[in-house]
Design an enzyme around this catalytic site. Structure first.
Site, mmCIF file in Angstrom:
data_model
loop_
_atom_site.group_PDB
_atom_site.id
_atom_site.type_symbol
_atom_site.label_atom_id
_atom_site.label_comp_id
_atom_site.label_asym_id
_atom_site.label_seq_id
_atom_site.Cartn_x
_atom_site.Cartn_y
_atom_site.Cartn_z
ATOM 1 C CG HIS A 63 -8.574 1.156 3.019
ATOM 2 N ND1 HIS A 63 -7.562 1.781 2.333
ATOM 3 C CD2 HIS A 63 -7.974 0.297 3.875
ATOM 4 C CE1 HIS A 63 -6.403 1.324 2.770
ATOM 5 N NE2 HIS A 63 -6.625 0.429 3.692
ATOM 6 C CD GLU B 163 -3.006 -1.057 2.251
ATOM 7 O OE1 GLU B 163 -2.828 -0.220 3.165
ATOM 8 O OE2 GLU B 163 -3.926 -1.904 2.285
#
Length: 324
Positions: free
Chosen positions: A205, A172
């Site tokens: 997310h 990420e």
């Protein structure tokens, strides 16, 4: 006097680097549109890689985690190609190499490993104190466990631990910070890029909502509120790690901070309010926040990491965030 001379030299050096880079930048809104679309495409590729495998199993099942490791690591490994393609398409020319721009370099590596993580631990001073007070182990017991190879073998064999502490932080931060910030900084100030980049991270997310709806883990309203909270939290955290990346010019700092925050989770403030030693715990919560803001700029001073930091050479004009 010596400090002022060093600061003036750093400012002149950054200005010269900026001028050299800016002379080769493609002006106009076209670069910004290409940058934003490239970031959006990269975010979609990252999230999409999680769903190329069809499965009726929940996301925490080891088989699902292993499959997602494969696809996410492939996308993350290819993510530098997005930056290279963006640079070639827009005509943006940079002094530092592609890997250096992405925070993969040796200069200032030791401070980049220690200081950002220490700063984050200061912020979590309250939760750490709360954890220490509630833990049945002594400090010596904790040291023994940390030095026990069997403990680490057990961690590495746990797929959820690997995902939360290693793979997710590394991939990420590589995709959403190291690749996106070099593409956003040339068409926006570093400050703007810091608050733009986390939007891609926060939206990415939202895919957790799919899991919650799919397995009916809660009411529709509860899932929606959970998604809003997670977006807000991840966006704020993303801005923090983006700040660290721009100030230090290193990828390792954001990765370590991300891993630490995944381990700690969101501070259990409600538990702190009901703690038997509530006053002491809350005092450390407050002290941690105050010390965090006090040390935020000193601990991320670009002087420790090599002036100017690579991504700061892409700015169209000198920024205070890039100066010591």
């Amino acid at each position: 006097m010596a400090a002022e001379a060093e600061e003036g030299l750093a400012a002149r050096l950054l200005t010269e680097q900026v001028k050299r880079s800016s002379a080769e930048l493609v002006s106009g809104d076209g670069v910004c549109w290409v940058s934003v679309l490239s970031c959006l495409l990269l975010a979609c590729a990252y999230v999409g890689s999680l769903y190329v495998w069809r499965s009726e199993l929940p996301r925490d099942h080891p088989a699902v985690i292993k499959r997602r490791f494969t696809s996410v690591l492939i996308v993350s490994g290819l993510s530098p190609l997005f930056v290279w393609a963006w640079r070639e398409f827009t005509g943006v020319r940079t002094g530092p190499s592609l890997l250096t721009l992405m925070g993969i370099r040796f200069e200032g590596l030791i401070p980049a490993v220690v200081l950002p993580l220490l700063l984050t631990m200061v912020l979590f001073l309250g939760p750490l104190m709360q954890l220490a007070m509630d833990c049945p182990w002594t400090f010596i017991d904790g040291i023994r466990v940390a030095l026990d190879p069997c403990f680490w073998m057990l961690c590495v064999s746990d797929m959820r631990w690997l995902r939360n502490q290693v793979v997710a932080p590394l991939t990420e931060e590589l995709v959403f910070r190291a690749c996106m910030l070099p593409m956003l900084v040339p068409c926006a100030s570093p400050a703007t890029a810091i608050f733009t980049c986390p939007l891609f991270f926060g939206v990415a997310h939202f895919h957790h909502v799919i899991e919650l709806l799919r397995f009916r883990q809660g009411t529709l309203l509860g899932i929606f509120l959970s998604a809003v909270f997670q977006f807000s939290y991840t966006a704020v955290f993303g801005a923090y790690t983006a700040f660290i990346f721009i100030r230090t010019g290193h990828l390792v700092g954001p990765v370590l901070c991300h891993s630490f925050c995944n381990y700690m989770g969101f501070p259990a403030i409600s538990a702190a309010l009901e703690h038997p030693h509530r006053l002491t715990v809350l005092s450390f919560y407050l002290l941690g926040v105050l010390l965090f803001f006090l040390f935020l700029f000193p601990f991320t001073d670009p002087y420790y990491y090599g002036l100017p930091t690579p991504v700061c050479t892409l700015t169209s004009s000198p920024s205070s965030l890039c100066l010591s």
